[in-house]
Design a protein around this motif. Structure first.
Motif, mmCIF file in Angstrom:
data_model
loop_
_atom_site.group_PDB
_atom_site.id
_atom_site.type_symbol
_atom_site.label_atom_id
_atom_site.label_comp_id
_atom_site.label_asym_id
_atom_site.label_seq_id
_atom_site.Cartn_x
_atom_site.Cartn_y
_atom_site.Cartn_z
ATOM 1 N N ARG A 210 0.832 -1.222 0.000
ATOM 2 C CA ARG A 210 0.000 0.000 0.000
ATOM 3 C C ARG A 210 0.860 1.263 0.000
ATOM 4 N NH1 ARG A 210 -4.708 -1.617 4.424
ATOM 5 N NH2 ARG A 210 -5.799 -3.125 3.093
ATOM 6 N N ALA B 133 2.345 4.668 -1.467
ATOM 7 C CA ALA B 133 1.868 5.763 -2.302
ATOM 8 C C ALA B 133 2.719 5.863 -3.567
ATOM 9 C CB ALA B 133 1.911 7.069 -1.521
ATOM 10 N N TYR C 111 -6.614 4.941 0.615
ATOM 11 C CA TYR C 111 -5.525 4.717 -0.351
ATOM 12 C C TYR C 111 -6.078 4.991 -1.752
ATOM 13 C CZ TYR C 111 -3.735 2.211 3.710
ATOM 14 O OH TYR C 111 -3.317 1.868 4.984
#
Length: 302
Positions: free
Chosen positions: A60, A62, A254
């Motif tokens: 996860r 970025a 997210y």
């Protein structure tokens, strides 16, 4: 004396191309679609990650220099996943539109030309398929065809996507078969199927081109919806629908896991609509004139 000037009028294709080029929305739609196809089929070669690779050290994560569009909850590269899903959705959309348009054109033209029992049987089958809930039937049948792969899913979408077009082609054929060129071919003893394929279908080709273009967007939306609910493309393969479904729960926490796939889907559908409108205006200028014509009210506003 000067050289003779060619005063022949431009051909239909050239006139249609000029009308299309004069429509900025149509040109923009075509350019965006071209860029999306290049992104889908060339873009994966620009990164070292595959849609099946897993980076266990970047769960996860970025968007970064390593993973341009971030990673999923198990460390898969979102960029590679979305472009692979875009490939699959575009292929499904194109194949469904192709199969459905070919089926609709042949069935509709034969029903309209031959009439009689052929027309009655075809019309009955079309009405029967229109009554059936396509989404529910595909949802029931598609899990039983998983062993055949995504091509079976394409066939299911095409089977339930040709009826409306066939009815329109049937109506156009019934009008065209009264024309002089069709009458002349009949008097010359030309085979009926040859008349359908050489004289009828070419005269409805402009409608079929526009319809097929718009059908691509509709097929991609259908595939996305079915895959979102688990009835379309199956793991480990991915499409825009499966990616949107996987990232919907994390859309706020997210966002890169959801918005890249959803954004490409929105851009694709808008581009297809712009292209379809532009083709319709280029091939049938009366449609553009009709839309520009506005009724004028007398006496101003009420």
């Amino acid at each position: 004396a000067g050289e003779p000037v060619d005063e022949r009028p431009p051909g239909r294709a050239r006139v249609a191309l000029r009308r299309f080029a004069a429509n900025p929305n149509a040109v923009a739609g075509a350019a965006v679609l071209l860029l999306l196809f290049l992104l889908a089929f060339v873009g994966p070669h620009l990164t070292r990650w595959s849609h099946t690779d897993i980076d266990y050290g970047a769960l996860r994560q970025a968007p970064s220099a390593t993973h341009w569009w971030g990673t999923t909850r198990i460390g898969q590269d979102v960029y590679a996943q979305v472009l692979h899903g875009l490939q699959k959705s575009l292929l499904i959309g194109l194949l469904v539109a192709l199969f459905a348009t070919v089926l609709a054109s042949v069935v509709g033209a034969c029903a309209g030309y031959f009439g009689g029992w052929t027309d009655r049987i075809v019309t009955f089958c079309i009405d029967l398929l229109l009554v059936f809930p396509a989404f529910l039937i595909i949802a029931i049948v598609s899990p039983r065809l998983r062993e055949l792969g995504w091509l079976a899913f394409v066939g299911l979408l095409a089977v339930f996507g040709w009826m409306i077009t066939a009815r329109v082609v049937r109506s156009m054929t019934r009008s065209l078969k009264e024309r002089d060129f069709v009458r002349a071919a009949q008097l010359m003893g030309v085979h009926p199927l040859r008349i359908v394929f050489r004289h009828i279908l070419p005269n409805v080709s402009s409608f079929l081109i526009v319809d097929a273009t718009i059908a691509v967007g509709g097929a991609v939306m259908s595939e996305t919806g079915l895959s979102y609910f688990g009835f379309g493309v199956q793991p480990p393969d991915v499409s825009l629908g499966t990616l949107i479904a996987d990232g919907s729960d994390a859309a706020l926490t997210y966002p890169w896991m959801f918005f890249f796939a959803a954004g490409l889907l929105v851009v694709f559908v808008l581009a297809v609509n712009f292209l379809g409108d532009g083709l319709r205006d280029a091939l049938d200028p009366t449609s553009a004139q009709h839309r520009r014509r506005r009724p004028r009210r007398k006496g101003g506003r009420a």
